[in-house]
Design a protein around this motif. Structure first.
Motif, PDB file in Angstrom:
ATOM      1  N   UNK A 127       0.820  -1.204   0.000  1.00  0.00           N
ATOM      2  CA  UNK A 127       0.000   0.000   0.000  1.00  0.00           C
ATOM      3  C   UNK A 127       0.856   1.258   0.000  1.00  0.00           C
ATOM      4  N   UNK A 128       1.963   1.243   0.753  1.00  0.00           N
ATOM      5  CA  UNK A 128       2.740   2.455   1.015  1.00  0.00           C
ATOM      6  C   UNK A 128       3.888   2.694   0.046  1.00  0.00           C
ATOM      7  N   UNK A 129       4.377   1.654  -0.623  1.00  0.00           N
ATOM      8  CA  UNK A 129       5.572   1.787  -1.448  1.00  0.00           C
ATOM      9  C   UNK A 129       5.375   1.135  -2.810  1.00  0.00           C
ATOM     10  N   UNK A 130       6.187   1.596  -3.758  1.00  0.00           N
ATOM     11  CA  UNK A 130       6.275   0.963  -5.058  1.00  0.00           C
ATOM     12  C   UNK A 130       7.324  -0.145  -4.966  1.00  0.00           C
ATOM     13  N   UNK A 131       6.909  -1.376  -5.200  1.00  0.00           N
ATOM     14  CA  UNK A 131       7.812  -2.524  -5.090  1.00  0.00           C
ATOM     15  C   UNK A 131       8.227  -3.074  -6.452  1.00  0.00           C
ATOM     16  N   UNK A 132       7.985  -2.319  -7.513  1.00  0.00           N
ATOM     17  CA  UNK A 132       8.383  -2.723  -8.857  1.00  0.00           C
ATOM     18  C   UNK A 132       9.902  -2.896  -8.912  1.00  0.00           C
ATOM     19  N   UNK A 133      10.395  -4.070  -9.314  1.00  0.00           N
ATOM     20  CA  UNK A 133      11.846  -4.302  -9.326  1.00  0.00           C
ATOM     21  C   UNK A 133      12.629  -3.294 -10.170  1.00  0.00           C
ATOM     22  N   UNK A 134      12.009  -2.756 -11.203  1.00  0.00           N
ATOM     23  CA  UNK A 134      12.716  -1.836 -12.094  1.00  0.00           C
ATOM     24  C   UNK A 134      12.925  -0.455 -11.475  1.00  0.00           C
ATOM     25  N   UNK A 135      12.192  -0.134 -10.420  1.00  0.00           N
ATOM     26  CA  UNK A 135      12.312   1.201  -9.811  1.00  0.00           C
ATOM     27  C   UNK A 135      12.907   1.152  -8.413  1.00  0.00           C
ATOM     28  N   UNK A 136      13.381  -0.006  -7.980  1.00  0.00           N
ATOM     29  CA  UNK A 136      13.931  -0.130  -6.632  1.00  0.00           C
ATOM     30  C   UNK A 136      15.060   0.878  -6.427  1.00  0.00           C
ATOM     31  N   UNK A 137      15.005   1.568  -5.308  1.00  0.00           N
ATOM     32  CA  UNK A 137      16.002   2.576  -4.982  1.00  0.00           C
ATOM     33  C   UNK A 137      15.568   3.992  -5.284  1.00  0.00           C
ATOM     34  N   UNK A 138      14.536   4.143  -6.098  1.00  0.00           N
ATOM     35  CA  UNK A 138      14.075   5.473  -6.478  1.00  0.00           C
ATOM     36  C   UNK A 138      13.060   6.001  -5.462  1.00  0.00           C
ATOM     37  N   UNK A 139      12.733   7.265  -5.602  1.00  0.00           N
ATOM     38  CA  UNK A 139      11.740   7.884  -4.732  1.00  0.00           C
ATOM     39  C   UNK A 139      10.425   7.108  -4.815  1.00  0.00           C
ATOM     40  N   UNK A 140       9.837   6.824  -3.659  1.00  0.00           N
ATOM     41  CA  UNK A 140       8.585   6.085  -3.610  1.00  0.00           C
ATOM     42  C   UNK A 140       8.742   4.588  -3.514  1.00  0.00           C
ATOM     43  N   UNK A 141       9.971   4.087  -3.654  1.00  0.00           N
ATOM     44  CA  UNK A 141      10.194   2.640  -3.637  1.00  0.00           C
ATOM     45  C   UNK A 141      10.659   2.181  -2.262  1.00  0.00           C
ATOM     46  N   UNK A 142      10.549   0.873  -2.042  1.00  0.00           N
ATOM     47  CA  UNK A 142      11.131   0.254  -0.862  1.00  0.00           C
ATOM     48  C   UNK A 142      12.005  -0.904  -1.308  1.00  0.00           C
ATOM     49  N   UNK A 143      13.231  -0.942  -0.784  1.00  0.00           N
ATOM     50  CA  UNK A 143      14.118  -2.069  -1.066  1.00  0.00           C
ATOM     51  C   UNK A 143      14.933  -2.389   0.162  1.00  0.00           C
ATOM     52  N   UNK A 144      15.116  -3.676   0.384  1.00  0.00           N
ATOM     53  CA  UNK A 144      16.097  -4.160   1.348  1.00  0.00           C
ATOM     54  C   UNK A 144      16.761  -5.364   0.721  1.00  0.00           C
ATOM     55  N   UNK A 145      18.063  -5.523   0.919  1.00  0.00           N
ATOM     56  CA  UNK A 145      18.795  -6.509   0.128  1.00  0.00           C
ATOM     57  C   UNK A 145      18.764  -7.924   0.670  1.00  0.00           C
TER      58      UNK A 145
END
Length: 616
Positions: free
Chosen positions: A371-389
């Motif tokens: 709901x809160x973040x964009x989890x699209x793999x192509x945008x990971x790291x950008x504003x609005x995304x969430x990533x943890x390795x």
């Protein structure tokens, strides 16, 4: 390269060495040990302390990493690298010890508030803020004549009354919580709080357009130093960036540098890092790297999963690279104003690398992140995304050590530590002696020429610092940072460790332990692969007695049997999670009602139609 080893010189040399050490000790202890001004007056050094968040032992280039960190590496090259420096295994506990010089329980940070067990709530030592009975490094430095500047994550108390300004920091911008989004104001990285709050000089901070956390914190730190130059005071500037805590985010240009670096997976990168560590003299050759429970085989991941994890590690690298660029900005500024040569630099991580992908922790967390973040793999790291390795890349970060942040394994507690100050530290040194987080405050006061306080301070009764300055050993006046018979204990979130001589008693709870104590010979087995409990019962009994004494002296309240940190996070934070998911759950419930109503209406029409046909 000079290697400092924790051992006395040969007997035949002791008499002569003693005379030389006394003479040198007097010289270095005198005010003239500090840099001199043009007229010969003593000039105390500026000090810059950089506390990186969740970086593993091998992430900096100076510790074997492949990520571009030339500015951090220059600090290492111009001073000393410690290979056996230990912190608490969680951020709040580490920061409390660094700022107070005492055990985390005495300092009010017995465990992370978000994982606090029911039996610990409201108890002394578990307040969740830097205790009023603890000294504060900021206050001691300020009272000692330093201008004190702070920029970054605080995590030692909520509200303005518990902000850095209340603990001796003259100028500050501080994130109150354990983490936050790096691009968006007020956005939390996890369902642990309703809002991320930053304070600046007594009021809530106003963030600029184009905000990125590491860039902005360094902007502020340089500004504070620049605006304070007219006061003619030495300064202590602390940078506590959100990097590389989740969410992993970085500017696109930095991510682009690493997009093709990690497609071979975690095992080759880990092996490369260990090889470089051996070549640098940081670690012995021949260690057999182990994998943690739950480790995954890169080749068994799907092609999509491999692409996703390669990008996540690229974002991690970019975030650290960006931080290093900001360190370079600070060094260039100090050189411009003529203060670089009179500035000591200290760089470390607050704990080992974090293994937890919170967006995969459990179903409620998965819903929250979707709901809160964009989890699209192509945008990971950008504003609005969430990533943890994830766990496997975290294991690479902690090379070669076992386990992670939140555990008492060496991977959770042993961190990079670099100290550079040419006036008192010879360049290119490596020290393998055991040191601990409580040693940090005494070391900083030693550098600043400020006496170590006791239990009575300006009319207050406070816990006296228990650590020891590292400077005497680094200057060659002591054989080790700590004596072989000294026992140093640790506990937080159910993870326990006790260090004494070459031995370590360690206990971890689920998911990376079974709650049973293990006896390790760290000198022979730094990767903690062999439990010596059965073969050395006397040593085990001694270590357990020391641990019991540590628990008693520091007011440790162990969590109940069966404690599980990730599960406790969900239990403790369910009200916040439910509140934030309420709109989505309400919409889903309404949609379900409408669907069921539609199905019911359709069923009734179908029954009527069949009944009508039957009558005909």
């Amino acid at each position: 390269m000079t290697v400092i080893r924790p051992a006395w010189p040969p007997r035949s040399m002791r008499y002569l060495a003693g005379i030389v050490c006394v003479w040198l000790g007097i010289s270095l202890a005198a005010p003239a040990a500090h840099a001199q001004t043009a007229n010969g007056a003593a000039q105390r050094p500026n000090i810059v302390f950089i506390l990186v968040d969740d970086a593993g032992f091998s992430d900096f280039g100076a510790y074997g990493g492949e990520i571009a960190t030339p500015n951090l590496d220059q600090i290492a090259a111009s001073g000393v690298r410690l290979t056996n420096f230990h912190t608490a295994s969680t951020c709040e506990a580490s920061r409390a010890m660094l700022m107070s010089g005492i055990d985390n329980h005495r300092a009010g940070a017995g465990t992370l508030k978000v994982v606090q067990a029911e039996n610990q709530r409201g108890k002394p030592g578990y307040e969740g803020y830097l205790s009023d009975q603890a000294h504060s490094l900021g206050t001691l430095l300020k009272d000692g004549g330093y201008a004190t500047f702070y920029a970054g994550k605080w995590n030692l108390g909520d509200g303005i009354a518990r902000s850095p300004g209340a603990r001796g920091w003259s100028r500050y911008i501080a994130l109150e919580q354990t983490g936050a989004d790096n691009f968006e104001d007020g956005k939390m990285y996890a369902p642990l709080n309703l809002k991320a709050v930053r304070w600046e000089d007594g009021k809530q901070a106003a963030l600029p357009a184009g905000f990125f956390s590491s860039n902005h914190y360094m902007d502020r730190l340089i500004r504070y130093i620049d605006e304070g130059r007219g006061n003619h005071q030495p300064f202590f500037a602390m940078l506590a960036p959100q990097a590389v805590h989740s969410p992993l985010q970085a500017p696109d240009a930095d991510i682009a540098k690493y997009l093709h670096r990690y497609h071979g997976g975690w095992v080759p990168i880990r092996q490369e890092r260990y090889r470089r560590q051996v070549e640098m003299g940081l670690l012995p050759a021949g260690l057999q790297l182990t994998r943690a429970p739950g480790a995954r085989d890169w080749d068994r991941l799907s092609a999509e999963e491999r692409r996703g994890y390669a990008r996540k590690m690229a974002v991690f690298a970019a975030m650290l690279d960006n931080l290093d660029q900001n360190v370079g900005r600070l060094r260039a500024y100090l050189k411009q104003i003529g203060q670089l040569d009179n500035t000591a630099f200290v760089v470390m991580s607050d704990n080992g690398a974090d293994p937890y992908e919170l967006n995969r922790l459990n179903l409620p967390f998965k819903l929250w992140y979707n709901v809160r973040f964009n989890l699209d793999p192509e945008t990971l790291g950008q504003k609005g995304s969430y990533a943890h390795y994830g766990q496997d890349w975290a294991e690479v970060s902690n090379t070669p050590f076992a386990l992670f942040k939140g555990t008492a394994g060496e991977g959770g507690m042993r961190v990079p530590f670099m100290l550079s100050y040419p006036a008192r530290i010879q360049p290119g040194q490596i020290s393998h002696g055991f040191a601990y987080a409580t040693d940090f405050l005494p070391t900083m006061l030693d550098l600043a020429g400020i006496p170590l306080p006791g239990a009575d301070y300006r009319g207050q009764r406070l816990h006296a610092p228990t650590g020891t300055s590292l400077m005497a050993h680094l200057a060659g006046f002591r054989p080790a940072f700590h004596g072989g018979g000294e026992a140093i204990g640790f506990e937080a979130t159910g993870a326990e460790a006790l260090f004494k001589g070459k031995y370590k008693l360690v206990r971890n709870t689920a998911p990376f332990g079974d709650g049973k104590p293990r006896l390790i010979d760290l000198a022979a087995d730094p990767l903690e692969a062999n439990d010596l409990s059965a073969g050395k019962p006397e040593v085990l009994r001694d270590m357990q007695a020391e641990m019991a004494q540590y628990v008693l002296q520091n007011g440790v309240i162990r969590p109940p049997p069966g404690f599980n940190g990730p599960r406790q996070v969900l239990i403790n934070n369910w009200p916040i999670l439910a509140r934030q998911l309420a709109p989505m759950l309400a919409a889903a419930a309404l949609a379900l009602v409408l669907v069921l109503a539609g199905l019911g209406f359709g069923w009734r029409r179908w029954r009527r139609s069949r009944n009508g046909e039957a009558v005909q």
